[in-house]
Write a protein that holds these residues in place. Structure first.
Motif, PDB file in Angstrom:
ATOM      1  N   ASN A   2       0.844  -1.192   0.000  1.00 29.72           N
ATOM      2  CA  ASN A   2       0.000   0.000   0.000  1.00 29.72           C
ATOM      3  C   ASN A   2       0.878   1.240   0.000  1.00 29.72           C
ATOM      4  O   ASN A   2       1.653   1.450   0.922  1.00 29.72           O
ATOM      5  CB  ASN A   2      -0.905   0.025   1.231  1.00 29.72           C
ATOM      6  N   LEU A   3       0.749   2.015  -1.048  1.00 27.40           N
ATOM      7  CA  LEU A   3       1.514   3.262  -1.142  1.00 27.40           C
ATOM      8  C   LEU A   3       0.572   4.431  -0.914  1.00 27.40           C
ATOM      9  O   LEU A   3      -0.540   4.458  -1.421  1.00 27.40           O
ATOM     10  CB  LEU A   3       2.162   3.383  -2.517  1.00 27.40           C
ATOM     11  N   VAL A   4       1.028   5.384  -0.152  1.00 29.71           N
ATOM     12  CA  VAL A   4       0.237   6.568   0.146  1.00 29.71           C
ATOM     13  C   VAL A   4       0.920   7.767  -0.491  1.00 29.71           C
ATOM     14  O   VAL A   4       2.102   8.001  -0.279  1.00 29.71           O
ATOM     15  CB  VAL A   4       0.114   6.784   1.670  1.00 29.71           C
ATOM     16  N   ALA A   5       0.176   8.495  -1.293  1.00 29.38           N
ATOM     17  CA  ALA A   5       0.722   9.706  -1.899  1.00 29.38           C
ATOM     18  C   ALA A   5       0.739  10.809  -0.848  1.00 29.38           C
ATOM     19  O   ALA A   5      -0.234  11.013  -0.125  1.00 29.38           O
ATOM     20  CB  ALA A   5      -0.123  10.127  -3.091  1.00 29.38           C
ATOM     21  N   MET A   6       1.887  11.476  -0.767  1.00 30.33           N
ATOM     22  CA  MET A   6       2.020  12.551   0.206  1.00 30.33           C
ATOM     23  C   MET A   6       2.610  13.762  -0.514  1.00 30.33           C
ATOM     24  O   MET A   6       3.602  13.629  -1.223  1.00 30.33           O
ATOM     25  CB  MET A   6       2.928  12.126   1.354  1.00 30.33           C
ATOM     26  N   PRO A   7       2.013  14.925  -0.336  1.00 33.73           N
ATOM     27  CA  PRO A   7       2.564  16.114  -1.005  1.00 33.73           C
ATOM     28  C   PRO A   7       3.919  16.493  -0.416  1.00 33.73           C
ATOM     29  O   PRO A   7       4.162  16.345   0.779  1.00 33.73           O
ATOM     30  CB  PRO A   7       1.519  17.193  -0.728  1.00 33.73           C
ATOM     31  N   ILE A   8       4.791  16.955  -1.276  1.00 35.36           N
ATOM     32  CA  ILE A   8       6.099  17.460  -0.858  1.00 35.36           C
ATOM     33  C   ILE A   8       6.224  18.869  -1.398  1.00 35.36           C
ATOM     34  O   ILE A   8       6.015  19.116  -2.587  1.00 35.36           O
ATOM     35  CB  ILE A   8       7.246  16.580  -1.387  1.00 35.36           C
ATOM     36  N   HIS A   9       6.540  19.809  -0.525  1.00 39.53           N
ATOM     37  CA  HIS A   9       6.749  21.200  -0.934  1.00 39.53           C
ATOM     38  C   HIS A   9       8.234  21.375  -1.260  1.00 39.53           C
ATOM     39  O   HIS A   9       9.091  21.078  -0.439  1.00 39.53           O
ATOM     40  CB  HIS A   9       6.340  22.159   0.183  1.00 39.53           C
ATOM     41  N   VAL A  10       8.523  21.842  -2.481  1.00 33.82           N
ATOM     42  CA  VAL A  10       9.901  22.049  -2.909  1.00 33.82           C
ATOM     43  C   VAL A  10      10.110  23.531  -3.165  1.00 33.82           C
ATOM     44  O   VAL A  10       9.290  24.185  -3.820  1.00 33.82           O
ATOM     45  CB  VAL A  10      10.213  21.242  -4.191  1.00 33.82           C
ATOM     46  N   GLY A  19      22.851  29.534  -4.614  1.00 38.24           N
ATOM     47  CA  GLY A  19      21.724  28.646  -4.870  1.00 38.24           C
ATOM     48  C   GLY A  19      21.282  27.966  -3.589  1.00 38.24           C
ATOM     49  O   GLY A  19      22.065  27.781  -2.664  1.00 38.24           O
ATOM     50  N   MET A  20      20.000  27.613  -3.552  1.00 42.29           N
ATOM     51  CA  MET A  20      19.492  26.825  -2.434  1.00 42.29           C
ATOM     52  C   MET A  20      18.340  25.978  -2.931  1.00 42.29           C
ATOM     53  O   MET A  20      17.673  26.327  -3.894  1.00 42.29           O
ATOM     54  CB  MET A  20      19.062  27.703  -1.252  1.00 42.29           C
ATOM     55  N   ALA A  21      18.165  24.833  -2.284  1.00 39.01           N
ATOM     56  CA  ALA A  21      17.057  23.945  -2.606  1.00 39.01           C
ATOM     57  C   ALA A  21      16.644  23.236  -1.327  1.00 39.01           C
ATOM     58  O   ALA A  21      17.492  22.831  -0.533  1.00 39.01           O
ATOM     59  CB  ALA A  21      17.475  22.933  -3.668  1.00 39.01           C
ATOM     60  N   LYS A  22      15.334  23.111  -1.132  1.00 37.12           N
ATOM     61  CA  LYS A  22      14.866  22.368   0.026  1.00 37.12           C
ATOM     62  C   LYS A  22      13.526  21.729  -0.303  1.00 37.12           C
ATOM     63  O   LYS A  22      12.780  22.212  -1.157  1.00 37.12           O
ATOM     64  CB  LYS A  22      14.769  23.250   1.263  1.00 37.12           C
ATOM     65  N   ALA A  23      13.264  20.634   0.351  1.00 35.90           N
ATOM     66  CA  ALA A  23      11.996  19.927   0.197  1.00 35.90           C
ATOM     67  C   ALA A  23      11.512  19.543   1.584  1.00 35.90           C
ATOM     68  O   ALA A  23      12.312  19.175   2.455  1.00 35.90           O
ATOM     69  CB  ALA A  23      12.179  18.695  -0.673  1.00 35.90           C
ATOM     70  N   GLN A  24      10.196  19.632   1.776  1.00 34.38           N
ATOM     71  CA  GLN A  24       9.653  19.265   3.082  1.00 34.38           C
ATOM     72  C   GLN A  24       8.276  18.637   2.933  1.00 34.38           C
ATOM     73  O   GLN A  24       7.535  18.931   2.002  1.00 34.38           O
ATOM     74  CB  GLN A  24       9.613  20.461   4.021  1.00 34.38           C
ATOM     75  N   LEU A  25       7.982  17.776   3.883  1.00 36.21           N
ATOM     76  CA  LEU A  25       6.670  17.145   3.974  1.00 36.21           C
ATOM     77  C   LEU A  25       5.719  18.123   4.653  1.00 36.21           C
ATOM     78  O   LEU A  25       6.146  19.154   5.189  1.00 36.21           O
ATOM     79  CB  LEU A  25       6.775  15.851   4.783  1.00 36.21           C
ATOM     80  N   PRO A  26       4.419  17.798   4.682  1.00 33.58           N
ATOM     81  CA  PRO A  26       3.489  18.671   5.400  1.00 33.58           C
ATOM     82  C   PRO A  26       3.943  18.888   6.843  1.00 33.58           C
ATOM     83  O   PRO A  26       4.633  18.058   7.431  1.00 33.58           O
ATOM     84  CB  PRO A  26       2.172  17.881   5.351  1.00 33.58           C
ATOM     85  N   ILE A  29       8.225  19.167   7.914  1.00 28.27           N
ATOM     86  CA  ILE A  29       9.215  18.115   8.164  1.00 28.27           C
ATOM     87  C   ILE A  29      10.188  18.081   6.992  1.00 28.27           C
ATOM     88  O   ILE A  29       9.804  17.777   5.862  1.00 28.27           O
ATOM     89  CB  ILE A  29       8.533  16.749   8.340  1.00 28.27           C
ATOM     90  N   PRO A  30      11.490  18.405   7.232  1.00 29.78           N
ATOM     91  CA  PRO A  30      12.442  18.471   6.112  1.00 29.78           C
ATOM     92  C   PRO A  30      12.762  17.090   5.539  1.00 29.78           C
ATOM     93  O   PRO A  30      12.897  16.116   6.268  1.00 29.78           O
ATOM     94  CB  PRO A  30      13.685  19.098   6.735  1.00 29.78           C
ATOM     95  N   VAL A  31      12.851  17.055   4.209  1.00 27.34           N
ATOM     96  CA  VAL A  31      13.247  15.847   3.498  1.00 27.34           C
ATOM     97  C   VAL A  31      14.635  16.040   2.904  1.00 27.34           C
ATOM     98  O   VAL A  31      15.453  15.140   2.898  1.00 27.34           O
ATOM     99  CB  VAL A  31      12.232  15.522   2.365  1.00 27.34           C
ATOM    100  N   MET A  32      14.907  17.257   2.421  1.00 26.68           N
ATOM    101  CA  MET A  32      16.189  17.565   1.787  1.00 26.68           C
ATOM    102  C   MET A  32      16.449  19.054   1.921  1.00 26.68           C
ATOM    103  O   MET A  32      15.547  19.868   1.766  1.00 26.68           O
ATOM    104  CB  MET A  32      16.120  17.171   0.305  1.00 26.68           C
TER     105      MET A  32
END
Length: 159
Positions: A2-10, A19-26, A29-32
C-alpha cells in the motif's frame, strides 16, 4: 504494498549569488536541504533562474539586468550576459552565457520560427545524485497550449 501519496513542498532559489534547494513534507518536516553555497549548486540554480526568466524576457536583454525580486537580486555591476549565435546556424537558436558573481551558466535556447517565442532551453546542469553533483543533460520545454498560463514550462533532466 500500500503506497500513500504525500505532497512534498519544494523550494529552489538563486539569491545574492547563492543557490538553495529544500523539500519538506506537510507540517514542515524536512526531506532535503541544500544551502551550502557550493559552486555546483549555484550554477544549477542560476541555470534554472535563466530558464524561468523567459517568463519575464526583459531580464535577458543586456544591459537591462537590474532585476529585483524575492528569488534573485542581480545588478549590472555583478552580471555579464551575452547572446551568441548557436553552432546550428539556423537562425532559430542562440546561446546564452550568463555570469553572476563567480557563477557562470551556458544555455542553448531554441525559438519558434513563426512566433519567435522560446520553445526549449537545454544545457548541461549539475544534479545531486547520491550526495555528489554530476553533470547531466537538462532541458526546459515551453508551450503556448495552456489557456490559463500562456507560457507553461516543464523542467527535466534529460537522460
Amino acid at each position: 504494498p500500500n503506497l500513500v501519496a504525500m505532497p512534498i513542498h519544494v523550494c529552489v532559489a538563486y539569491v545574492n549569488g547563492a543557490g538553495m534547494a529544500k523539500a519538506q513534507l506537510p507540517m514542515g518536516i524536512p526531506v532535503m536541504v541544500a544551502q551550502s553555497n557550493t559552486p555546483m549548486l549555484n550554477q544549477s540554480e542560476l541555470m534554472r533562474w535563466a530558464a524561468e526568466a523567459t517568463l519575464f524576457p526583459l531580464a535577458l536583454m543586456p544591459p537591462n539586468i537590474n532585476i529585483e525580486n524575492t528569488d534573485h537580486n542581480m545588478s549590472a555591476e555583478e552580471t555579464a550576459l551575452k547572446w551568441l549565435p548557436s553552432e546550428e546556424g539556423d537562425g532559430n537558436s542562440a546561446i546564452l552565457e550568463l555570469k553572476h558573481h563567480t557563477t557562470t551558466a551556458r544555455l542553448f535556447f531554441h525559438f519558434n520560427s513563426d512566433t519567435n517565442l522560446v520553445t526549449s532551453i537545454h544545457g548541461t546542469r549539475p544534479k545531486l545524485i547520491g550526495g555528489k553533483y554530476v553533470m547531466t543533460n537538462w532541458g526546459c520545454f515551453l508551450s503556448d497550449n495552456n489557456p490559463k498560463h500562456p507560457r507553461d514550462a516543464d523542467h527535466e533532466h534529460v537522460e
